[in-house]
Design an enzyme around this catalytic site. Structure first.
Site, PDB file in Angstrom:
ATOM      1  CB  SER A  72      45.710  56.849  49.499  1.00  0.00           C
ATOM      2  OG  SER A  72      44.333  56.563  49.387  1.00  0.00           O
ATOM      3  CG  HIS A 118      45.917  58.135  53.548  1.00  0.00           C
ATOM      4  ND1 HIS A 118      46.035  59.192  54.431  1.00  0.00           N
ATOM      5  CD2 HIS A 118      44.858  58.448  52.753  1.00  0.00           C
ATOM      6  CE1 HIS A 118      45.108  60.102  54.174  1.00  0.00           C
ATOM      7  NE2 HIS A 118      44.372  59.668  53.155  1.00  0.00           N
ATOM      8  CG  ASP A 161      41.525  58.183  51.439  1.00  0.00           C
ATOM      9  OD1 ASP A 161      41.672  59.197  52.140  1.00  0.00           O
ATOM     10  OD2 ASP A 161      42.319  57.838  50.541  1.00  0.00           O
ATOM     11  CG  MET A 195      35.824  58.618  50.827  1.00  0.00           C
ATOM     12  SD  MET A 195      36.113  58.879  49.065  1.00  0.00           S
ATOM     13  CE  MET A 195      37.852  59.306  49.085  1.00  0.00           C
ATOM     14  CG  HIS A 220      41.408  61.624  54.897  1.00  0.00           C
ATOM     15  ND1 HIS A 220      41.716  61.924  53.578  1.00  0.00           N
ATOM     16  CD2 HIS A 220      40.689  62.684  55.357  1.00  0.00           C
ATOM     17  CE1 HIS A 220      41.193  63.096  53.267  1.00  0.00           C
ATOM     18  NE2 HIS A 220      40.571  63.578  54.320  1.00  0.00           N
ATOM     19  CG  MET A 273      37.195  62.693  53.162  1.00  0.00           C
ATOM     20  SD  MET A 273      38.144  62.058  51.766  1.00  0.00           S
ATOM     21  CE  MET A 273      38.809  60.554  52.504  1.00  0.00           C
ATOM     22  CG  MET A 327      41.810  67.796  51.707  1.00  0.00           C
ATOM     23  SD  MET A 327      42.351  66.074  51.832  1.00  0.00           S
ATOM     24  CE  MET A 327      41.889  65.436  50.221  1.00  0.00           C
ATOM     25  CG  ASP A 331      44.976  62.932  51.117  1.00  0.00           C
ATOM     26  OD1 ASP A 331      45.329  62.312  50.099  1.00  0.00           O
ATOM     27  OD2 ASP A 331      43.992  62.596  51.816  1.00  0.00           O
TER      28      ASP A 331
HETATM   29  C1  DX5 Z   1      41.035  61.950  48.173  1.00  0.00           C
HETATM   30  C2  DX5 Z   1      41.733  61.041  49.152  1.00  0.00           C
HETATM   31  C3  DX5 Z   1      43.153  60.814  48.845  1.00  0.00           C
HETATM   32  C4  DX5 Z   1      43.384  60.093  47.546  1.00  0.00           C
HETATM   33  C5  DX5 Z   1      44.720  60.507  47.004  1.00  0.00           C
HETATM   34  O1  DX5 Z   1      39.814  62.313  48.688  1.00  0.00           O
HETATM   35  O2  DX5 Z   1      41.659  61.597  50.449  1.00  0.00           O
HETATM   36  O3  DX5 Z   1      43.812  60.149  49.919  1.00  0.00           O
HETATM   37  O4  DX5 Z   1      43.359  58.702  47.686  1.00  0.00           O
HETATM   38  O5  DX5 Z   1      44.877  59.969  45.726  1.00  0.00           O
HETATM   39  P1  DX5 Z   1      45.884  60.611  44.666  1.00  0.00           P
HETATM   40  O6  DX5 Z   1      47.246  60.568  45.301  1.00  0.00           O
HETATM   41  O7  DX5 Z   1      45.758  59.726  43.473  1.00  0.00           O
HETATM   42  O8  DX5 Z   1      45.427  62.018  44.442  1.00  0.00           O
HETATM   43 ZN    ZN Z   2      42.951  60.781  52.034  1.00  0.00          ZN
END
Ligand code: DX5
Ligand code: ZN
Length: 229
Positions: A18, A41, A43, A45, A74, A76, A145, A183
Site C-alpha cells: 500500500s 494498492h 488507498d 480516502m 481501495h 474509503m 479489513m 488489508d
Molecule cells: C487502511 C488501508 C490500508 C493500509 C495498510 O485503511 O486501507 O491499505 O495502508 O497499512 P498497514 O499494512 O500498515 O496496516
Molecule cells: Zn487499503
C-alpha cells in the site's frame, strides 16, 4: 461475466504493497522499489468517511504509467460510485468499495465490469461475513479489513483470521472463485495464518515501506504466507 482469477495463474500468495505508507514526495521511486510485488494498492480516502485525505484517480493513472504492476484501488469515501468509475477509467484492475458505504453494490459492480475493471467488496472489522451473502457472486475479490480503515500502522485485529476462514468456506460452499484479500496490520507474524485460512492477497503498508530493503520484505512476506498454505 467474471474476468480470469489472478490467483489461478500463480499458486503463490499475492502481495499488494500500500503506497499509503510510501514517501508521498517520492512516489515514482517508491513504486520502482516494489516491482517484486503483484499489485500496487492505492488507498483513496476522502477525509469524511475516514479521517484521512489521500490519493485520487490521477494517482491510479500515474501508477499505471510508471509500472506494469496492476493497480488495486481501495475506496474509503462517502459516495464510492463516481470515484470507482473514475478509478476504472484510470486503469485500475481491481476497484474495491465498502459494503458499509454502498447500498447499490450490484449496480456499481456491473458498471465497473462494463469499464473493464474487476469489482471488489470490502468489509470493515465490525461487519460480519454474512453481510456479503447477496453480493459475493458479483465480485472478483473480497477485501477483509484487518484494522479499522483510515491509517496504516495499526494493530491487527486477530478475529480477522476467522472471518477469512468463514469467507473461504462460503466461497467453497457456493463454488465461487473470488479472491480473498486481507488489508491492514499484515506482517510476518500473521501472514501464514491468513494464507492458511484462505487469503490469496495480502496488502502491506508499513511492513513493506517501513523496511530498508523492500524487495526482501515482499519476498519474506510471500514466503511466510506460502509456508502457511
Ligand atoms: C487502511 C488501508 C490500508 C493500509 C495498510 O485503511 O486501507 O491499505 O495502508 O497499512 P498497514 O499494512 O500498515 O496496516
Ligand atoms: Zn487499503
Amino acid at each position: 461475466m467474471a474476468l480470469p482469477n489472478d490467483a489461478a495463474k500463480t499458486p503463490r500468495t499475492l502481495i499488494a504493497p500500500s503506497i499509503l505508507s510510501a514517501d508521498p514526495l517520492a512516489l515514482g521511486r517508491e513504486i520502482e522499489g516494489i516491482e517484486a510485488s503483484d499489485f500496487i494498492h492505492v488507498d483513496v480516502m476522502d477525509g469524511v468517511w475516514v479521517p484521512h485525505l489521500t490519493f485520487g484517480p490521477d494517482i491510479v493513472a500515474a501508477a499505471r504509467r510508471a509500472s506494469d504492476l496492476p493497480v488495486d484501488c481501495h475506496l474509503m469515501v462517502v459516495d464510492p460510485a463516481p470515484i470507482a468509475l473514475q478509478a476504472a477509467e484510470a486503469g485500475a484492475r481491481y476497484v474495491s468499495f465498502h459494503i458499509e458505504a454502498c447500498p447499490l453494490a450490484h449496480r456499481l459492480a456491473r458498471e465497473l465490469r462494463a469499464r473493464g475493471a474487476r469489482p471488489a467488496i470490502a468489509l470493515n472489522p465490525a461487519t460480519p461475513v454474512s453481510a456479503l451473502e447477496e453480493i459475493v457472486e458479483y465480485v472478483d475479490m473480497v477485501v477483509v479489513m484487518g484494522v479499522e480503515p483510515g491509517f496504516s500502522g495499526q494493530a491487527f485485529i486477530p478475529r480477522t483470521i476467522e472471518k477469512v476462514r468463514a469467507l473461504a468456506e462460503l466461497r467453497d460452499a457456493r463454488d465461487l472463485d473470488f479472491l480473498i484479500e486481507v488489508d491492514g496490520g499484515v506482517s510476518l507474524g500473521n501472514a501464514g495464518s491468513l494464507a492458511e485460512a484462505g487469503a490469496d492477497v495480502l496488502v502491506a503498508g508499513s511492513f513493506v515501506f517501513g523496511a530498508e530493503d523492500r524487495a526482501e520484505a515482499i519476498s519474506s512476506l510471500r514466503a511466510a504466507a506460502d509456508a502457511g498454505r
